[in-house]
Design a protein around this motif. Structure first.
Motif, PDB file in Angstrom:
ATOM      1  N   ARG A 214      15.993  73.510  79.671  1.00  0.00           N
ATOM      2  CA  ARG A 214      14.345  73.684  79.997  1.00  0.00           C
ATOM      3  C   ARG A 214      13.317  73.189  78.942  1.00  0.00           C
ATOM      4  NH1 ARG A 214      14.584  76.842  84.356  1.00  0.00           N
ATOM      5  NH2 ARG A 214      16.173  78.065  84.618  1.00  0.00           N
ATOM      6  N   PRO A 215      13.719  73.500  77.451  1.00  0.00           N
ATOM      7  CA  PRO A 215      12.612  72.767  76.948  1.00  0.00           C
ATOM      8  C   PRO A 215      12.373  71.237  76.779  1.00  0.00           C
ATOM      9  CG  PRO A 215      13.950  74.217  75.575  1.00  0.00           C
ATOM     10  CD  PRO A 215      14.804  74.134  77.025  1.00  0.00           C
ATOM     11  N   VAL A 216      13.579  70.478  77.127  1.00  0.00           N
ATOM     12  CA  VAL A 216      13.334  68.915  77.328  1.00  0.00           C
ATOM     13  C   VAL A 216      12.834  68.787  78.556  1.00  0.00           C
ATOM     14  CG1 VAL A 216      15.551  68.583  78.235  1.00  0.00           C
ATOM     15  CG2 VAL A 216      14.462  66.544  76.635  1.00  0.00           C
ATOM     16  N   ARG A 217      12.795  69.487  79.517  1.00  0.00           N
ATOM     17  CA  ARG A 217      11.943  69.114  80.939  1.00  0.00           C
ATOM     18  C   ARG A 217      10.840  69.343  80.707  1.00  0.00           C
ATOM     19  NH1 ARG A 217      16.456  71.897  83.599  1.00  0.00           N
ATOM     20  NH2 ARG A 217      14.988  73.260  84.545  1.00  0.00           N
ATOM     21  N   SER A 218      10.274  70.290  79.639  1.00  0.00           N
ATOM     22  CA  SER A 218       8.883  70.784  79.515  1.00  0.00           C
ATOM     23  C   SER A 218       7.977  69.547  78.612  1.00  0.00           C
ATOM     24  CB  SER A 218       8.633  71.977  78.710  1.00  0.00           C
ATOM     25  OG  SER A 218       9.040  71.877  77.270  1.00  0.00           O
TER      26      SER A 218
ATOM     27  N   ALA B 235      17.738  60.184  80.554  1.00  0.00           N
ATOM     28  CA  ALA B 235      19.132  60.062  79.730  1.00  0.00           C
ATOM     29  C   ALA B 235      18.895  61.284  78.826  1.00  0.00           C
ATOM     30  CB  ALA B 235      19.217  58.798  78.983  1.00  0.00           C
ATOM     31  N   LEU B 236      17.830  61.691  77.982  1.00  0.00           N
ATOM     32  CA  LEU B 236      17.829  62.663  77.058  1.00  0.00           C
ATOM     33  C   LEU B 236      18.043  64.035  77.959  1.00  0.00           C
ATOM     34  CD1 LEU B 236      17.169  64.094  74.578  1.00  0.00           C
ATOM     35  CD2 LEU B 236      14.789  63.921  75.086  1.00  0.00           C
ATOM     36  N   ALA B 237      17.612  64.092  78.886  1.00  0.00           N
ATOM     37  CA  ALA B 237      17.624  65.501  79.537  1.00  0.00           C
ATOM     38  C   ALA B 237      18.821  65.571  80.221  1.00  0.00           C
ATOM     39  CB  ALA B 237      16.448  65.779  80.788  1.00  0.00           C
ATOM     40  N   ASN B 238      19.344  64.642  80.974  1.00  0.00           N
ATOM     41  CA  ASN B 238      20.537  64.772  81.792  1.00  0.00           C
ATOM     42  C   ASN B 238      21.663  64.902  80.784  1.00  0.00           C
ATOM     43  OD1 ASN B 238      19.216  64.768  84.147  1.00  0.00           O
ATOM     44  ND2 ASN B 238      19.333  62.511  84.436  1.00  0.00           N
ATOM     45  N   GLY B 239      21.860  64.169  79.595  1.00  0.00           N
ATOM     46  CA  GLY B 239      22.852  63.898  78.963  1.00  0.00           C
ATOM     47  C   GLY B 239      23.122  65.359  77.976  1.00  0.00           C
ATOM     48  N   MET B 240      21.730  65.811  77.711  1.00  0.00           N
ATOM     49  CA  MET B 240      21.899  67.350  77.258  1.00  0.00           C
ATOM     50  C   MET B 240      22.616  68.307  78.044  1.00  0.00           C
ATOM     51  SD  MET B 240      18.789  69.602  75.325  1.00  0.00           S
ATOM     52  CE  MET B 240      18.768  70.948  74.415  1.00  0.00           C
ATOM     53  N   ALA B 241      21.860  68.276  79.456  1.00  0.00           N
ATOM     54  CA  ALA B 241      22.372  69.129  80.384  1.00  0.00           C
ATOM     55  C   ALA B 241      24.132  68.893  80.391  1.00  0.00           C
ATOM     56  CB  ALA B 241      21.976  68.940  81.823  1.00  0.00           C
ATOM     57  N   ALA B 242      24.492  67.592  80.493  1.00  0.00           N
ATOM     58  CA  ALA B 242      26.088  67.319  80.516  1.00  0.00           C
ATOM     59  C   ALA B 242      26.910  67.988  79.708  1.00  0.00           C
ATOM     60  CB  ALA B 242      26.214  65.904  81.044  1.00  0.00           C
ATOM     61  N   HIS B 243      26.161  68.100  78.341  1.00  0.00           N
ATOM     62  CA  HIS B 243      27.263  68.575  77.185  1.00  0.00           C
ATOM     63  C   HIS B 243      27.134  69.892  76.926  1.00  0.00           C
ATOM     64  CE1 HIS B 243      29.625  67.673  73.807  1.00  0.00           C
ATOM     65  NE2 HIS B 243      28.592  68.170  73.055  1.00  0.00           N
ATOM     66  N   SER B 244      26.333  70.683  77.911  1.00  0.00           N
ATOM     67  CA  SER B 244      26.011  72.100  77.542  1.00  0.00           C
ATOM     68  C   SER B 244      27.044  72.951  78.193  1.00  0.00           C
ATOM     69  CB  SER B 244      24.610  72.409  78.166  1.00  0.00           C
ATOM     70  OG  SER B 244      24.501  72.164  79.599  1.00  0.00           O
ATOM     71  N   MET B 245      27.877  72.530  79.130  1.00  0.00           N
ATOM     72  CA  MET B 245      29.162  73.374  79.756  1.00  0.00           C
ATOM     73  C   MET B 245      30.360  73.225  78.831  1.00  0.00           C
ATOM     74  SD  MET B 245      27.547  74.703  82.208  1.00  0.00           S
ATOM     75  CE  MET B 245      28.707  75.188  83.431  1.00  0.00           C
ATOM     76  N   GLU B 246      30.341  72.591  78.031  1.00  0.00           N
ATOM     77  CA  GLU B 246      31.568  72.219  77.167  1.00  0.00           C
ATOM     78  C   GLU B 246      32.789  72.293  78.305  1.00  0.00           C
ATOM     79  OE1 GLU B 246      32.503  71.901  74.337  1.00  0.00           O
ATOM     80  OE2 GLU B 246      30.226  72.138  73.589  1.00  0.00           O
ATOM     81  N   LEU B 247      32.310  71.227  79.317  1.00  0.00           N
ATOM     82  CA  LEU B 247      33.368  70.747  80.357  1.00  0.00           C
ATOM     83  C   LEU B 247      33.438  69.316  80.538  1.00  0.00           C
ATOM     84  CD1 LEU B 247      32.782  73.315  83.211  1.00  0.00           C
ATOM     85  CD2 LEU B 247      35.130  72.581  82.372  1.00  0.00           C
ATOM     86  N   ASP B 248      32.900  68.462  79.789  1.00  0.00           N
ATOM     87  CA  ASP B 248      32.871  66.942  79.409  1.00  0.00           C
ATOM     88  C   ASP B 248      34.127  66.605  78.852  1.00  0.00           C
ATOM     89  OD1 ASP B 248      31.326  68.032  77.544  1.00  0.00           O
ATOM     90  OD2 ASP B 248      30.282  66.137  77.194  1.00  0.00           O
ATOM     91  N   ASP B 249      34.259  65.272  78.952  1.00  0.00           N
ATOM     92  CA  ASP B 249      35.579  64.749  78.689  1.00  0.00           C
ATOM     93  C   ASP B 249      36.005  64.904  77.208  1.00  0.00           C
ATOM     94  OD1 ASP B 249      34.722  62.008  77.360  1.00  0.00           O
ATOM     95  OD2 ASP B 249      33.228  62.613  78.387  1.00  0.00           O
TER      96      ASP B 249
END
Length: 468
Positions: free
Chosen positions: A59-63, A86-100
């Motif tokens: 949420r912070p980066v989207r604000s 890229a900033l918002a989506n890259g951060m979201a993609a790394h937040s689940m610890e499910l990326d490669d």
């Protein structure tokens, strides 16, 4: 494909040789399997980033105030500039610890490469084939940089390769998307070395900065490429120089890994697609525990658990052991061997839906966590980082011991997931978040990526998904 040394001369700087290779990559020369890997990782990225965008840390980066533009911030109405998406989506993609994870470099590429490529593809109406080319090049540079730093060495200095090497990979991918020549691409890589950042101190209290590293790398890569396109210069020896990237972030690098075999195979083909929502050091541990559960081991029968792992895992997922046994927030649990072991024994699964405060406080899980210990296995250290093995010895109340060992975790290229399994993982992650018609369209577009004239169909499906 010509060797990059032939193209620019073996005396050229590392960034110039990587840049020449990257501009020479062509879709038609890529093996079908490599093209297919891009689709697998893109679908994986989209599902993880969509779910990650629902977390408080997104949420912070989207604000932040963001200029309007054509790129999608996942889960939010309206487009923004590519750098900000890229900033918002890259951060979201790394937040689940499910990326490669690229094991030789301990680097996670989906989050920063695909956040960069997709945002610029939307900005420039790029085709699916262009997306594939840019993804392969950015992925390669990030992986080679991370392997050259040597994971255990750079981690010991406190650096996070996804942040540091991610900036270089994102800059390479962005330069490709912007159509820069080799000279300007080399400048973009050089500029990115001065933007590379990311400290491992997040492990002390579960802070969100780890997630930020991937988004910032993507943002930095686009900015670096735009600056290079506008004529900004960078040191030719920004990577290998006396005060360059390798010295700053490693001090004991394997420089040969940056260029040896460049063009002979691709790092994306050798990258693991994560199956469990936790740090990669725990992937093979979870597979081993779940194998024991399938063989009949029950949580109530367990007296103690000993996890065998590599030395590099200890400061990230094992110690301080008392802290790892009492996760308080999601990222604590993602970096906790005791929590993952206890969860797998108790539920027979390791799902992100169980990484919740209620589960962290569960008395039964806490009791099990207190019975989990670890040991560094010398043979595993000899295999690392080419392999990230794990073994689990469970002592039962009757005095017997049950053991299971995993050399290659599920999703490792040597134990790969099929396209159907990647789709199943994606559907499980976005369940309840994405309407079925939109989900089907996303999967169909990605499965047919190389035939897409642009990303318009994907953008339409993504733009209908809301998380706010």
């Amino acid at each position: 494909m010509a060797d990059t040394g032939d193209a620019v001369g073996s005396g050229a700087s590392i960034s110039r040789r990587l840049a020449q290779w990257s501009v020479d990559v062509r879709y038609d020369a890529l093996p079908p399997a490599t093209r297919g890997r891009v689709g697998q990782f893109l679908l994986d990225y989209l599902g993880i980033a969509l779910r990650g965008s629902t977390l408080d840390s997104s949420r912070p980066v989207r604000s932040l105030g963001q200029p309007p533009g054509p790129a999608t911030v996942l889960g939010r109405a309206g487009g923004v500039g590519a750098e900000w998406a890229a900033l918002a989506n890259g951060m979201a993609a790394h937040s689940m610890e499910l990326d490669d994870t690229y094991l030789p470099g301990s680097v996670h590429n989906e989050s920063f490469v695909l956040a960069t490529v997709l945002a610029l593809a939307q900005e420039r109406d790029a085709s699916g084939r262009e997306v594939i080319e840019a993804t392969v090049t950015g992925w390669e540079v990030a992986c080679r940089a991370a392997a050259a730093l040597r994971p255990a060495v750079t981690n010991a200095r406190g650096f996070h390769p996804t942040g540091t090497c991610g900036a270089l990979g994102a800059a390479t991918a962005a330069a490709r998307m912007l159509g820069l020549d080799a000279e300007r691409t080399a400048a973009a890589i050089g500029i990115a070395t001065s933007q590379a950042s990311g400290l491992l101190e997040y492990v002390t209290d579960g802070a969100w900065t780890k997630r930020f590293h991937a988004g910032w790398a993507a943002h930095a890569g686009i900015v670096a490429a735009r600056l290079a396109a506008a004529g900004m210069t960078a040191p030719a020896t920004a990577i290998e120089g006396r005060f360059g990237f390798l010295h700053a972030y490693s001090g004991d690098p394997d420089t040969d890994l940056l260029l040896d075999g460049l063009g002979d195979g691709y790092a994306i083909d050798r990258t693991a697609l994560k199956y469990h929502p936790c740090n990669y050091y725990i992937q093979s541990v979870n597979d081993s525990v779940l194998a024991l559960v399938r063989d009949g081991v029950r949580a109530e029968d367990v007296a103690s658990v000993l996890v065998h792992t590599v030395s590099a895992a200890v400061p990230l997922v094992c110690e301080p052991l008392a802290v790892r046994r009492r996760p308080a927030v999601m990222i604590d649990a993602q970096f906790s061997v005791p929590f993952n072991v206890a969860l797998a024994l108790s539920t027979g699964r390791v799902s992100f839906r169980d990484f919740t405060p209620r589960m962290f406080a569960d008395p039964g899980l806490r009791d099990l966590m207190d019975r989990v210990d670890y040991r560094v296995e010398p043979d595993f250290d000899r295999r690392y980082p080419a392999e990230w093995p794990g073994r689990v010895d469970v002592v039962l109340h009757d005095g017997s011991t049950r053991s299971a060992q995993t050399l290659h975790a599920r999703g490792d290229p040597r134990n790969p997931l099929s396209w159907a399994e990647v789709v199943d993982k994606h559907r499980g992650i976005v369940a309840g978040l994405v309407a079925e018609p939109d989900g089907d369209q996303i999967i169909a577009v990605v499965e047919d990526l190389d035939r897409q004239p642009d990303m318009a169909a994907l953008t339409r499906a993504l733009s209908r998904i809301r998380v706010d």
